[in-house]
Design a protein around this motif. Structure first.
Motif, PDB file in Angstrom:
ATOM      1  N   ASP B 457       0.933  -1.043   0.113  1.00 11.93           N
ATOM      2  CA  ASP B 457      -0.048  -0.006   0.022  1.00 11.93           C
ATOM      3  C   ASP B 457       0.906   1.219  -0.041  1.00 11.93           C
ATOM      4  O   ASP B 457       2.012   1.237   0.559  1.00 11.93           O
ATOM      5  N   PRO B 458       0.502   2.166  -0.738  1.00 13.96           N
ATOM      6  CA  PRO B 458       1.234   3.531  -0.573  1.00 13.96           C
ATOM      7  C   PRO B 458       1.373   4.131   0.633  1.00 13.96           C
ATOM      8  O   PRO B 458       0.320   4.004   1.384  1.00 13.96           O
ATOM      9  N   ILE B 459       2.432   4.775   1.030  1.00  9.48           N
ATOM     10  CA  ILE B 459       2.458   5.248   2.365  1.00  9.48           C
ATOM     11  C   ILE B 459       1.489   6.372   2.380  1.00  9.48           C
ATOM     12  O   ILE B 459       1.548   7.287   1.527  1.00  9.48           O
ATOM     13  N   PRO B 460       0.623   6.584   3.415  1.00 13.79           N
ATOM     14  CA  PRO B 460      -0.473   7.621   3.426  1.00 13.79           C
ATOM     15  C   PRO B 460       0.392   8.985   3.427  1.00 13.79           C
ATOM     16  O   PRO B 460       1.239   9.121   4.366  1.00 13.79           O
ATOM     17  N   LEU B 461      -0.290   9.905   2.909  1.00 12.99           N
ATOM     18  CA  LEU B 461       0.130  11.280   2.724  1.00 12.99           C
ATOM     19  C   LEU B 461       0.113  12.078   4.421  1.00 12.99           C
ATOM     20  O   LEU B 461      -1.218  12.171   4.503  1.00 12.99           O
ATOM     21  N   ARG B 462       0.985  12.573   5.105  1.00 12.58           N
ATOM     22  CA  ARG B 462       0.548  13.158   6.146  1.00 12.58           C
ATOM     23  C   ARG B 462       0.570  14.828   6.134  1.00 12.58           C
ATOM     24  O   ARG B 462       1.746  15.132   5.425  1.00 12.58           O
ATOM     25  N   ILE B 463      -0.342  15.390   6.436  1.00  9.51           N
ATOM     26  CA  ILE B 463      -0.055  16.790   6.236  1.00  9.51           C
ATOM     27  C   ILE B 463      -0.024  17.224   7.512  1.00  9.51           C
ATOM     28  O   ILE B 463      -1.061  17.369   8.453  1.00  9.51           O
ATOM     29  N   GLU B 464       0.925  18.062   7.896  1.00  7.43           N
ATOM     30  CA  GLU B 464       1.225  18.848   9.319  1.00  7.43           C
ATOM     31  C   GLU B 464       0.303  19.865   9.543  1.00  7.43           C
ATOM     32  O   GLU B 464       0.351  20.631   8.590  1.00  7.43           O
ATOM     33  N   VAL B 465      -0.589  19.722  10.396  1.00  5.83           N
ATOM     34  CA  VAL B 465      -1.485  21.071  10.391  1.00  5.83           C
ATOM     35  C   VAL B 465      -0.930  21.812  11.518  1.00  5.83           C
ATOM     36  O   VAL B 465      -0.714  21.464  12.646  1.00  5.83           O
ATOM     37  N   LEU B 466      -0.407  23.234  11.350  1.00  4.47           N
ATOM     38  CA  LEU B 466       0.097  24.073  12.323  1.00  4.47           C
ATOM     39  C   LEU B 466      -1.010  24.634  13.250  1.00  4.47           C
ATOM     40  O   LEU B 466      -2.033  24.890  12.625  1.00  4.47           O
ATOM     41  N   ALA B 467      -0.603  24.962  14.476  1.00  7.85           N
ATOM     42  CA  ALA B 467      -1.555  24.876  15.397  1.00  7.85           C
ATOM     43  C   ALA B 467      -1.540  26.596  15.620  1.00  7.85           C
ATOM     44  O   ALA B 467      -0.651  27.284  15.299  1.00  7.85           O
TER      45      ALA B 467
END
Lengths: 209, 467
Positions: B457-467
């Motif tokens: 499975d492709p590695i899920p794309l993680r988007i860091e959400v800045l606080a």
């Protein structure tokens, strides 16, 4: 200017008259246009719209749903190779591949001499005789690669005179003699109970000659 | 190679031993002519019907328990009874849009014995007071159209169709009309839309039967070709004699097309409800077993829409009840036999591809879902599949036809079978039908899927959400 020839225009009006509502003749008239011209042109659709009492856009809207109607020129001979499950099991895909190689075209394309158009089609109801194909909707069954080659040769050399050019489906057309027509009217003019149903009120059965 | 049991002028038809009700004229090369029809008891059923009251004719057909041959198997006599009284005119629409993968019996009936079909139409119109009949023949069946046109022309001339039929007060017009290439038009409300000059898209239910609201909003009976082909025989003989064939709940005979990896594929007329799949596939009188040196892997018992059957189902009779209880259907009488050389995933892909191409696009779950199923199966077959694809397939399936499906979570509850009849999130069963091959193959041939799935499975794309 009329798209339909005068004899086809008469025929078109007769076909419209066979349906309680003219719009029902839309698909039959598109077949007629395709028979006359090989494909359905804009002029054809405009005239069919007039005959059926709809807009040309509605004719295109209905017609484009059905894959037999072509809106651009196709070859004189439309070769439909089936690759659905029963044909696939017995070599339908290989036959299609061979057809592409022999004709030098992909499915959906037409040869440069406008002789052949090749299509990959869904089940054409000859599953026990797989692999099968249709040329202008006439069957060729248990087709081997050699059979396919000789079919092309015979068509090219005019040895298949029974195959009509693309657009003509049948050589026999339904004809309803004027004096034999029972009653074809719009539904709002046929609200009465059909006369023979009065027999249900009789207690005895009737004889017929 | 065809053996001498095949009838040369009716390619595919096998004239085997056994009672012949609807194919009895197939042995004659000129079976489609009026002359041959009349010489072989043709229009006797119509003449008999005309001596009876219409209601008695209806009762005779009802008494025969003639089951619809189009796929749903609903008794024709009962369907005929759904017409609302007094809402004239009524119409008859004959469904000759046979397109289900694996199926062809209606085409042979139309090509070989068009008068038999016309006679059935006439008797139905007489019994029910139907004002006009539309014979809708699939566009690609050019020879069937030609034969029916010829037969109608003869019948009009000879006074069997049209005004004052056989000199009686019964009058009805039969109009031949052609389709133009769309599987979905075989769905009865889509067929009516097509006849009205529209795109062939099924209508929203209810009403469930066009007998309530059909062609031009009028009460309409839609019957399959093979169903009507039986009606003349029933009238010429009797309901009682009809019931002498087949089983108690499924009387008469039925035509089955058996294709694929068998020794003698063909279209057979078979006693309904009595014969088993084993007899049909292995019997000397029928297909004579799997082709040499091979063995059965799986078979589709009722056309492309039906969940698949296996070795353990061979002894089921050809009857709607037991086949339904085992999780599939007899459908349109098409059996596709596959031997061990068949790639199950590829075969499932081909059937799903059919539904994806033929989806009319009206309902989102089917329009989008069948295409997604096709794409996922395509990448699995191409060796590009991912481990999560099987769950993804079943999840999409669940959105078209709610499960339970054979996923690990359900094993504890014993829910292994494909749910049948399928639930649906769509107007018609086309979308849900695409689920049948997927669920059947995942349930039985999961190892074949696993063997093809080599990617991660492709590695899920993680988007860091800045606080």
């Amino acid at each position: 200017m009329s798209f339909f020839t005068s004899s086809n225009l008469d025929l078109a009006r007769e076909i419209v008259g066979r349906y309680p509502r003219p719009r029902s003749a839309l698909i039959p008239l598109m077949h007629l246009a395709q028979e006359q011209h090989g494909w359905v042109s804009v002029d054809a659709m405009r005239q069919i719209a007039d005959l059926c009492g709809v807009t040309a856009a509605e004719v295109k809207g209905t017609g484009s749903f059905y894959e037999m109607f072509k809106f651009h020129p196709v070859g004189s001979y439309l070769i439909n190779v089936c690759t659905n499950i029963s044909c696939m099991l017995l070599g339908g895909e290989e036959l299609l591949e061979h057809a592409q190689y022999r004709l030098g075209i992909a499915p959906g394309e037409t040869t440069e001499d406008n002789m052949f158009t090749l299509e990959e089609v869904e089940c054409i109801a000859a599953c026990t005789e797989a692999p099968c194909l249709q040329v202008n909707y006439r069957y060729r069954l248990r087709v081997s690669n050699t059979d396919f080659d000789s079919l092309l040769d015979r068509i090219r050399s005019g040895a298949e005179p029974d195959l009509s050019k693309h657009g003509t489906l049948t050589n026999v057309r339904q004809q309803i003699p004027i004096d034999r027509v029972a009653n074809i009217v719009p539904p709002e003019h046929a609200r009465e109970m059909p006369v023979w149903l009065h027999r249900n009120e009789a207690s005895t059965t009737q004889a017929v000659n | 190679m065809p053996t001498n049991d095949y009838v040369a002028h009716a390619p595919g038809y096998v004239n085997n031993e056994g009672p012949k009700l609807v194919t009895k004229r197939f042995e004659y090369a000129d079976s489609f002519t009026l002359q041959r029809f009349l010489a072989t008891d043709g229009y006797t059923g119509l003449r008999t019907a005309l001596t009876k009251r219409p209601v008695d004719v209806h009762n005779e057909v009802r008494g025969a328990t003639l089951l619809g041959r189009g796929g749903a198997g609903f008794p024709a006599g009962i369907k005929w009874g759904f017409l609302p009284p007094g809402k004239y005119p009524y119409y008859l629409v004959v469904n000759g849009d046979e397109s289900e993968p694996g199926t062809y019996k209606d085409r042979l009936l139309m090509e070989r014995d068009p008068h038999q079909l016309i006679e059935g139409c006439l008797i139905a119109c007489y019994a029910l007071g139907l004002s006009q009949c539309f014979l809708y023949v699939r566009g690609e069946m050019a020879l069937a159209q030609e034969r029916i046109a010829q037969a109608l022309n003869e019948a009009y001339e000879a006074g069997y169709v049209g005004r004052n039929i056989l000199g009686s007060d019964f009058s009805v017009d039969i109009v031949l009309t052609w389709g133009a290439g769309a599987y979905i038009v075989g769905e009865e409300t889509a067929l009516i839309e097509s006849l009205e000059g529209n795109r062939g898209m099924p209508r929203l239910k209810p009403p469930y039967f066009p007998a309530a609201i059909g062609l031009y909003g009028q009460p309409t009976i839609v019957n399959n070709v093979e169903t009507l082909a039986n009606v003349g025989w029933i009238m010429a003989n009797s309901a009682e004699q009809y019931r002498a064939y087949g089983s108690e709940t499924s009387p008469g005979t039925r035509m089955f097309a058996i294709s694929g990896h068998v020794r003698r594929p063909g279209v057979y007329e078979v006693q309904h409800g009595v014969t088993t799949f084993r007899e049909l596939i292995y019997g000397d009188n029928f297909c004579r077993g799997i082709r040499d040196g091979h063995e059965l892997k799986t078979f589709i018992p009722g056309g492309g829409s039906a969940p698949w059957f296996f070795e353990e189902h061979l002894d089921l009779p050809l009857e709607a009840g037991p086949v339904g209880a085992a999780g599939s259907m007899l459908g349109s009488g098409a059996i596709v036999v596959m031997d061990e050389t068949t790639d199950a995933v590829k075969a499932a892909l081909r059937v799903v591809q059919f539904f994806a191409r033929e989806s009319c696009g009206k309902c989102t779950p089917c329009r989008e879902g069948t295409r997604w199923e096709e794409q996922i199966l395509e990448r699995i077959v191409a060796g590009e599949g991912r481990p999560s694809d099987i769950d993804l397939l079943l999840d999409i399936a669940d959105n078209i036809s709610p499960g339970p499906y054979p996923v690990a979570a359900h094993h504890a509850q014993g829910l292994e079978a494909v749910p049948f009849p399928p639930k649906q999130t769509t107007i018609c069963p086309l979308g849900p039908s695409s689920v049948a091959p997927i669920a059947s193959t995942i349930r039985r041939f999961r190892h074949e899927y696993d063997a093809k799935i080599t990617k991660r499975d492709p590695i899920p794309l993680r988007i860091e959400v800045l606080a």
